[in-house]
Write a protein that holds these residues in place. Structure first.
Motif, PDB file in Angstrom:
ATOM      1  N   SER A   1     -11.611   2.877 -14.034  1.00 26.08           N
ATOM      2  CA  SER A   1     -10.559   3.825 -14.400  1.00 26.08           C
ATOM      3  C   SER A   1     -10.345   4.862 -13.297  1.00 26.08           C
ATOM      4  N   GLU A   2     -11.413   5.231 -12.582  1.00 27.88           N
ATOM      5  CA  GLU A   2     -11.275   6.154 -11.464  1.00 27.88           C
ATOM      6  C   GLU A   2     -10.493   5.494 -10.331  1.00 27.88           C
ATOM      7  N   ASP A   3     -10.772   4.215 -10.053  1.00 26.92           N
ATOM      8  CA  ASP A   3     -10.098   3.500  -8.985  1.00 26.92           C
ATOM      9  C   ASP A   3      -8.641   3.196  -9.328  1.00 26.92           C
ATOM     10  N   SER A   4      -8.282   3.240 -10.608  1.00 26.28           N
ATOM     11  CA  SER A   4      -6.920   2.878 -10.996  1.00 26.28           C
ATOM     12  C   SER A   4      -5.891   3.891 -10.504  1.00 26.28           C
ATOM     13  N   LYS A   5      -6.312   5.113 -10.221  1.00 26.77           N
ATOM     14  CA  LYS A   5      -5.360   6.101  -9.718  1.00 26.77           C
ATOM     15  C   LYS A   5      -5.108   5.922  -8.219  1.00 26.77           C
ATOM     16  N   TYR A   6      -5.870   5.046  -7.563  1.00 24.52           N
ATOM     17  CA  TYR A   6      -5.716   4.785  -6.148  1.00 24.52           C
ATOM     18  C   TYR A   6      -4.874   3.528  -5.932  1.00 24.52           C
ATOM     19  N   ILE A   7      -4.245   3.463  -4.779  1.00 28.37           N
ATOM     20  CA  ILE A   7      -3.485   2.286  -4.389  1.00 28.37           C
ATOM     21  C   ILE A   7      -4.399   1.409  -3.542  1.00 28.37           C
TER      22      ILE A   7
ATOM     23  N   GLU B   1      -0.295  -2.746   8.795  1.00 28.97           N
ATOM     24  CA  GLU B   1       0.234  -1.396   8.684  1.00 28.97           C
ATOM     25  C   GLU B   1       0.228  -0.944   7.231  1.00 28.97           C
ATOM     26  N   SER B   2       0.110   0.353   7.042  1.00 30.21           N
ATOM     27  CA  SER B   2       0.127   0.935   5.708  1.00 30.21           C
ATOM     28  C   SER B   2       1.545   0.909   5.150  1.00 30.21           C
ATOM     29  N   GLU B   3       1.662   0.545   3.891  1.00 31.19           N
ATOM     30  CA  GLU B   3       2.952   0.568   3.208  1.00 31.19           C
ATOM     31  C   GLU B   3       3.091   1.817   2.347  1.00 31.19           C
ATOM     32  N   VAL B   4       2.044   2.662   2.334  1.00 32.85           N
ATOM     33  CA  VAL B   4       2.061   3.886   1.539  1.00 32.85           C
ATOM     34  C   VAL B   4       1.529   5.047   2.385  1.00 32.85           C
ATOM     35  N   SER B   5       1.826   6.250   1.936  1.00 32.73           N
ATOM     36  CA  SER B   5       1.260   7.448   2.550  1.00 32.73           C
ATOM     37  C   SER B   5       0.205   8.011   1.617  1.00 32.73           C
ATOM     38  N   GLY B   6      -0.824   8.621   2.174  1.00 38.94           N
ATOM     39  CA  GLY B   6      -1.874   9.200   1.347  1.00 38.94           C
ATOM     40  C   GLY B   6      -3.146   9.416   2.134  1.00 38.94           C
ATOM     41  N   LYS B   7      -4.249   9.477   1.411  1.00 39.44           N
ATOM     42  CA  LYS B   7      -5.560   9.742   2.000  1.00 39.44           C
ATOM     43  C   LYS B   7      -6.461   8.542   1.755  1.00 39.44           C
ATOM     44  N   VAL B   8      -7.109   8.046   2.812  1.00 40.13           N
ATOM     45  CA  VAL B   8      -8.023   6.916   2.679  1.00 40.13           C
ATOM     46  C   VAL B   8      -9.254   7.376   1.912  1.00 40.13           C
ATOM     47  N   VAL B   9      -9.511   6.730   0.757  1.00 40.35           N
ATOM     48  CA  VAL B   9     -10.625   7.108  -0.096  1.00 40.35           C
ATOM     49  C   VAL B   9     -11.832   6.214   0.158  1.00 40.35           C
ATOM     50  N   LYS B  10     -11.568   4.924   0.395  1.00 43.92           N
ATOM     51  CA  LYS B  10     -12.682   3.994   0.550  1.00 43.92           C
ATOM     52  C   LYS B  10     -12.262   2.831   1.441  1.00 43.92           C
ATOM     53  N   VAL B  11     -13.175   2.408   2.319  1.00 41.63           N
ATOM     54  CA  VAL B  11     -12.990   1.204   3.122  1.00 41.63           C
ATOM     55  C   VAL B  11     -13.838   0.126   2.458  1.00 41.63           C
ATOM     56  N   LEU B  12     -13.209  -0.971   2.033  1.00 42.50           N
ATOM     57  CA  LEU B  12     -13.890  -1.976   1.227  1.00 42.50           C
ATOM     58  C   LEU B  12     -14.428  -3.157   2.031  1.00 42.50           C
ATOM     59  N   VAL B  13     -14.114  -3.215   3.338  1.00 42.50           N
ATOM     60  CA  VAL B  13     -14.518  -4.359   4.155  1.00 42.50           C
ATOM     61  C   VAL B  13     -15.171  -3.848   5.436  1.00 42.50           C
ATOM     62  N   ASP B  14     -16.232  -4.522   5.866  1.00 46.96           N
ATOM     63  CA  ASP B  14     -16.919  -4.159   7.106  1.00 46.96           C
ATOM     64  C   ASP B  14     -16.154  -4.684   8.319  1.00 46.96           C
ATOM     65  N   ASP B  15     -16.405  -4.079   9.460  1.00 48.11           N
ATOM     66  CA  ASP B  15     -15.788  -4.516  10.704  1.00 48.11           C
ATOM     67  C   ASP B  15     -16.278  -5.912  11.066  1.00 48.11           C
TER      68      ASP B  15
ATOM     69  N   LEU C   1      -8.766  -4.263   0.830  1.00 44.90           N
ATOM     70  CA  LEU C   1      -9.309  -3.777   2.089  1.00 44.90           C
ATOM     71  C   LEU C   1      -9.578  -2.271   2.060  1.00 44.90           C
ATOM     72  N   PHE C   2      -8.608  -1.495   1.536  1.00 43.87           N
ATOM     73  CA  PHE C   2      -8.701  -0.040   1.527  1.00 43.87           C
ATOM     74  C   PHE C   2      -8.217   0.501   0.189  1.00 43.87           C
ATOM     75  N   LEU C   3      -8.788   1.642  -0.229  1.00 42.65           N
ATOM     76  CA  LEU C   3      -8.269   2.391  -1.374  1.00 42.65           C
ATOM     77  C   LEU C   3      -7.645   3.660  -0.819  1.00 42.65           C
ATOM     78  N   VAL C   4      -6.395   3.944  -1.254  1.00 35.02           N
ATOM     79  CA  VAL C   4      -5.663   5.106  -0.759  1.00 35.02           C
ATOM     80  C   VAL C   4      -5.241   5.963  -1.942  1.00 35.02           C
ATOM     81  N   ASP C   5      -5.481   7.261  -1.830  1.00 33.65           N
ATOM     82  CA  ASP C   5      -5.033   8.217  -2.848  1.00 33.65           C
ATOM     83  C   ASP C   5      -3.649   8.693  -2.429  1.00 33.65           C
ATOM     84  N   PRO C   6      -2.607   8.340  -3.211  1.00 32.37           N
ATOM     85  CA  PRO C   6      -1.250   8.680  -2.794  1.00 32.37           C
ATOM     86  C   PRO C   6      -0.891  10.149  -3.009  1.00 32.37           C
ATOM     87  N   SER C   7      -1.704  10.898  -3.736  1.00 26.66           N
ATOM     88  CA  SER C   7      -1.337  12.296  -4.036  1.00 26.66           C
ATOM     89  C   SER C   7      -1.602  13.239  -2.884  1.00 26.66           C
TER      90      SER C   7
END
Length: 159
Positions: free
Chosen positions: A76-82, A129-143, A153-159
């Motif tokens: 539910s916490e992750d659902s607010k992220y893109i 490329e990012s299709e949204v603007s926001g703040k990177v909250v979590k990187v889900l994949v290693d280099d 791949l990434f969780l982004v907070d759009p707020s």
């Protein structure tokens, strides 16, 4: 035919269930194969060996772990992220080259069109490329790790 058209074609073929699609134009020849019919089914047999418990002892009832509640809370916490997902299969690189810094860090603000990573597919390096603007909250994949189509791949907070 540009990269977006090819990515859309790959998505369409994956959803359609076709095992192979060939497309030829004047300057491009594309063959997309899915593993539809080539997959071999594997059957696994599990044999349980009965264990005789001593007559004087009653088996203890095991309680189911309550890990479902924290998992549901996290979902539910992750659902607010893109979630930014991989558009193609390949190897993800977070840096443009080994001696350069990563494209994005956790906590970094990004805007639409910013390069987040590179995915190498068949010796081609595709900038994601990012299709949204926001703040990177979590990187889900290693280099330098392999990624699948539609893998988060990434969780982004759009707020």
């Amino acid at each position: 035919m540009d990269l977006k058209d090819i990515q859309n074609l790959i998505k369409f073929v994956a959803k359609s269930g076709a095992s192979e699609v060939k497309l030829e134009t004047d300057d491009v020849k594309i063959t997309i194969k899915t593993g539809g019919e080539e997959r071999s089914e594997t059957t696994t047999y599990v044999q349980q060996i009965p264990v005789n418990a001593p007559m004087g002892q009653m088996p203890m009832q095991q309680q189911a772990p309550t890990a479902a509640a924290p998992a549901a809370e996290a979902a539910s916490e992750d659902s607010k992220y893109i979630t930014i997902k991989s558009p193609i299969i390949g190897t993800l690189y977070r840096k443009p080259s080994p001696d350069k810094p990563v494209f994005v860090e956790v906590g970094q603000n990004i805007k639409e069109g910013d390069v987040l990573c590179i995915i190498e597919a068949m010796k081609l390096f595709n900038e994601i490329e990012s299709e949204v603007s926001g703040k990177v909250v979590k990187v889900l994949v290693d280099d330098s790790s392999p990624v699948e189509f539609d893998q988060p791949l990434f969780l982004v907070d759009p707020s």
